[in-house]
Design an enzyme around this catalytic site. Structure first.
Site, PDB file in Angstrom:
ATOM      1  CG  HIS A 125      -1.796   1.132   1.335  1.00  0.00           C
ATOM      2  ND1 HIS A 125      -3.048   1.348   0.507  1.00  0.00           N
ATOM      3  CD2 HIS A 125      -2.083   2.304   2.027  1.00  0.00           C
ATOM      4  CE1 HIS A 125      -3.763   2.310   0.749  1.00  0.00           C
ATOM      5  NE2 HIS A 125      -3.025   3.129   1.761  1.00  0.00           N
ATOM      6  CG  HIS A 155     -10.418   4.667   2.242  1.00  0.00           C
ATOM      7  ND1 HIS A 155     -10.837   4.987   3.580  1.00  0.00           N
ATOM      8  CD2 HIS A 155      -8.870   4.836   2.540  1.00  0.00           C
ATOM      9  CE1 HIS A 155     -10.020   5.157   4.517  1.00  0.00           C
ATOM     10  NE2 HIS A 155      -8.791   5.181   3.812  1.00  0.00           N
TER      11      HIS A 155
END
EC number: 6.3.5.3
Length: 736
Positions: free
Chosen positions: A34, A92
């Site tokens: 990430h 998200h």
């Protein structure tokens, strides 16, 4: 997910000792997929990110681009103003599966703070949302929660959501995608970056108190979603407070305006540890941080929790010592917490913590900042090139009416009014063209060279189509780029820059990584062909669940500019000729149906229609046509094909009478991009504008009777606007 043995060995070699618990957790998060882009960074050099208007490219919280002086947007005479915009996008995804409301809401909050950290004021949002089959109750549950979270946060902070997309596809059933983009506005003199500037300056934390929410969020976002993720991973989801974010927006505006900020970073992935170490690394300096000086909202937090918590609505600033009191005063004015947590030093990133009198002050992190932020080794992964499917069309084919009703009434092509009517898309008084059209148009009056001159109309389009990229990752991604650019040109604007959000499954699976490589190369090639720099973006991998990997999904958010704020609508006025430009099928070419909603609904496979090449001249001509006085409506042809484009243009009292020759289903339902439908009272002007650039066909007339009369080959149908409206309201009927 613990630090991998090979990574731990690198850390031990660098530090000359075993890492502390806090260091190990910090490396685990900062070296996660990430944060470190370990599987994607080797591919991202394919993107062209530089251009004459690019001020800050990839690598900061958001990109910064100078706006052309209004009226000079074309390639041969562009001049740039000292009015800048920021562009950013983030995902998200995992949090929005576990907690759709808070997961989506905090995605909005995070991208807005990325905008603020560059010194900009947020002026527009776009959300691109992807869910499982709309017929499934769980997909609708996630859909409802995500839209509610986005609308709540955006409405509360007063930033309009003006653009975006929604798609439903089986691959997202266990892992929805929530991609949010933001555009901000600033002047040249307000630009701030994340790179710290000078030893001795203070590091100041402003905003909400730090709590235990969001712990390990970066590493959580780098794992496949497990079957029990909705309960087991809930602590990794941040909880947003939009009212505090609004105060932080205004405080940030004042801090930047008073020249009190040397560098800034919002606290997102990996929390304070991520933001502060990245700031220090970018400045090639060091820092000493006292973690116990961080203002907290929960008692007895330990060093690791303070370092890695992803509590929302927090900013880290570099501030000159003599300006600290002024920063405290502004923070107090907006009822925000403020902590001087450390200072910039010559080298090394050091965090200390005094947890108890018996143990005294301990050094919990002591490492080179560059090694923390940029030291993760890149992955060298195997891949398998995707193959185009064989042609296997529905046999027998549905009749024209059945095909039209099924495709026009699909949730993928239906009206998204249920979504965007929940957003306050006019707050801020800049929205000149509302959601529901090809692109939104936002008024940037500040770019006008003199008070009497028109400012800049900023066209904003965002989205992707998983049907396209699931069938053909490379050409599907090219189509995504061209479709967004066509949306912008259809409103009379010229593409300026783009940011991307590249979503994929587990890259350790060769077929998944092959598809991901395809969307990267396709997006990069088409944007380069369009001369649109990709100035920033986000990568989200490991979007896998029990249902399997998501389709490779290259969300693109693109902006374009024009002089002034007027643009033709997508809806027919009922008073001109109907023309189709750029359609090779009307030239007799047998365009395939692969990736179409027609095949998604009726079954079958086919090759994806390769997008045309060298489209810059076409887009310039289309923008000129859109701005012509005789033009009444312009609408791109893409999702659902020509049938859906015509159905979307028939509204109110206006209809159309259209006749096409050839194979009705291929003509009406292929989704080859780079086409537009134009209503004009001067068809000869359109023909002159696109002469030598793209084919143009006059296919009928718009009418004032509210009916779409459609003939294609030897089939025909007539559909009243009320029936079309009913077909297109499938989402509203189901969700209300």
């Amino acid at each position: 997910m613990p630090l991998a043995p090979s990574d731990r060995e690198l850390v031990v070699d660098e530090l000359g000792r075993d890492p502390t618990a806090a260091e190990e957790a910090l490396f685990e998060n900062l070296w996660s997929e990430h944060c470190a882009y370990r599987s994607s960074r080797p591919l991202l050099s394919a993107f062209a990110s530089e251009g004459p208007g690019v001020v800050v490219g990839p690598g900061d919280d958001a990109a910064v681009v100078a706006l052309p002086v209004p009226g000079t947007e074309t390639d041969d005479q562009t001049r740039y103003s000292d009015t800048y915009i920021t562009m950013g996008v983030e995902s998200h995804n995992h949090p929005s599966y576990v907690d759709p409301f808070d997961g989506a809401a905090t995605g909005v909050g995070g991208i807005v703070r990325d905008t603020m950290s560059m010194g900009a004021y947020p002026i527009a949002l776009a959300d691109s949302l992807y869910f499982g089959d709309f017929d499934r109750e769980h997909s609708r549950y996630l859909f409802e929660g995500v839209v509610e979270g986005i609308s709540h946060y955006g409405n509360c902070i007063g930033v309009p959501t003006v653009s975006g997309s929604v798609a439903f596809h089986d691959s997202y059933e266990g892992n929805p995608l929530v991609n949010v983009a933001c555009v901000g506005l600033l002047g040249e003199d307000r630009l701030v970056t994340a790179a710290v500037q000078e030893p001795g300056n203070k590091l100041v934390l402003v905003g909400n108190g730090t709590g235990r929410d969001g712990l390990g969020g970066a590493s959580f976002a780098s794992e496949d979603l497990a079957e029990d993720a909705e309960t087991e991973d809930r602590p990794a989801v941040q909880v947003g407070d939009p009212y505090t974010e609004k105060l932080l927006i205004e405080a940030n505006e004042e801090l930047v305006g008073d020249d009190l900020v040397r560098a800034a970073r919002d606290l997102g992935a990996a929390g304070l540890g991520g933001a502060s170490s990245e700031m220090i690394a970018k400045g090639d300096l060091g820092a000493e941080i006292e973690l116990d000086r961080v203002h907290q909202r929960e008692p007895k937090m330990n060093a690791l929790e303070i370092l890695l918590a992803e509590s929302q609505e927090r900013m880290c600033y570099e501030v000159r010592p003599e300006d600290v009191d002024a920063v405290r005063e502004i923070a107090g004015k907006y009822d925000l917490g403020c902590s001087v947590i450390g200072e910039v030093t010559e080298d090394r990133y050091v965090c200390t913590f005094e947890g108890s009198e018996s143990r005294g002050r301990e050094t919990v992190v002591d490492a080179p900042a560059g090694f923390l932020a940029d030291g993760a080794p890149m992955n060298d992964l195997d891949h398998v090139e995707p193959e185009q499917p064989a042609t296997d069309l529905p046999d027998p084919a549905p009749d024209l009416r059945a095909a039209f009703e099924t495709v026009v009434g699909s949730p993928n092509t239906a009206s998204k009014r249920w979504v965007y009517r929940q957003y306050d898309h006019e707050v801020g008084t800049r929205t000149a063209l509302r959601p529901g059209d090809d692109a939104a148009l936002v008024a940037v009056r500040e770019s006008a060279p003199v008070d009497a001159a028109p400012g800049t109309g900023l066209a904003f389009s965002a989205g992707a189509d998983p049907n396209w990229t699931d069938v053909a990752p490379y050409d599907g991604a090219r189509a995504v780029a061209l479709e967004n650019a066509t949306n912008i040109a259809a409103k009379g604007a010229h593409p300026l820059a783009a940011v991307d959000c590249l979503n994929g499954g587990n890259p350790e699976k060769p077929d998944v990584y092959g598809g991901f490589r395809g969307i990267v190369d396709g997006l990069a090639d088409e944007c380069a062909d369009l001369d649109v720099p990709v100035v920033g973006g986000n990568v989200s991998l490991y979007n896998d669940s029990e249902a399997g990997p998501v389709a490779p999904t290259p969300t693109l958010a693109m902006v374009g500019t024009k002089a002034g704020y007027d643009a033709p609508p997508a809806a027919f006025a009922g008073e001109g000729a109907v023309l189709v430009v750029g359609d090779r099928a009307l030239e007799g070419e047998a365009v395939p149906l692969g990736g179409s909603e027609y095949l998604a609904r009726h079954g079958g496979t086919d090759a994806f229609p390769e997008p045309p090449r060298n489209n810059t001249a076409f887009l310039r001509a289309l923008a000129d046509v859109a701005d012509h006085d005789a033009t009444r409506a312009v609408h791109d042809v893409s999702h659902g094909g020509l049938a859906v484009a015509l159905a979307e243009m028939v509204t109110g009292d206006a209809g159309a009478d259209v006749s096409l020759g050839g194979d009705a289903h291929r003509l009406l339902f292929n989704e080859r991009v780079g086409r537009a439908v134009i209503e004009t009272t001067a068809p000869e002007a359109v023909a002159a504008a696109v002469d030598g650039v793209a084919p143009v066909h006059e296919v009928g007339t718009s009418t004032p009777d509210g009916t779409l009369d459609l003939t294609a080959g030897d089939e025909s149908l007539s559909v009243d606007v009320a029936d079309i409206r009913e077909l297109r309201s499938v989402i509203e009927r189901q969700m209300e």
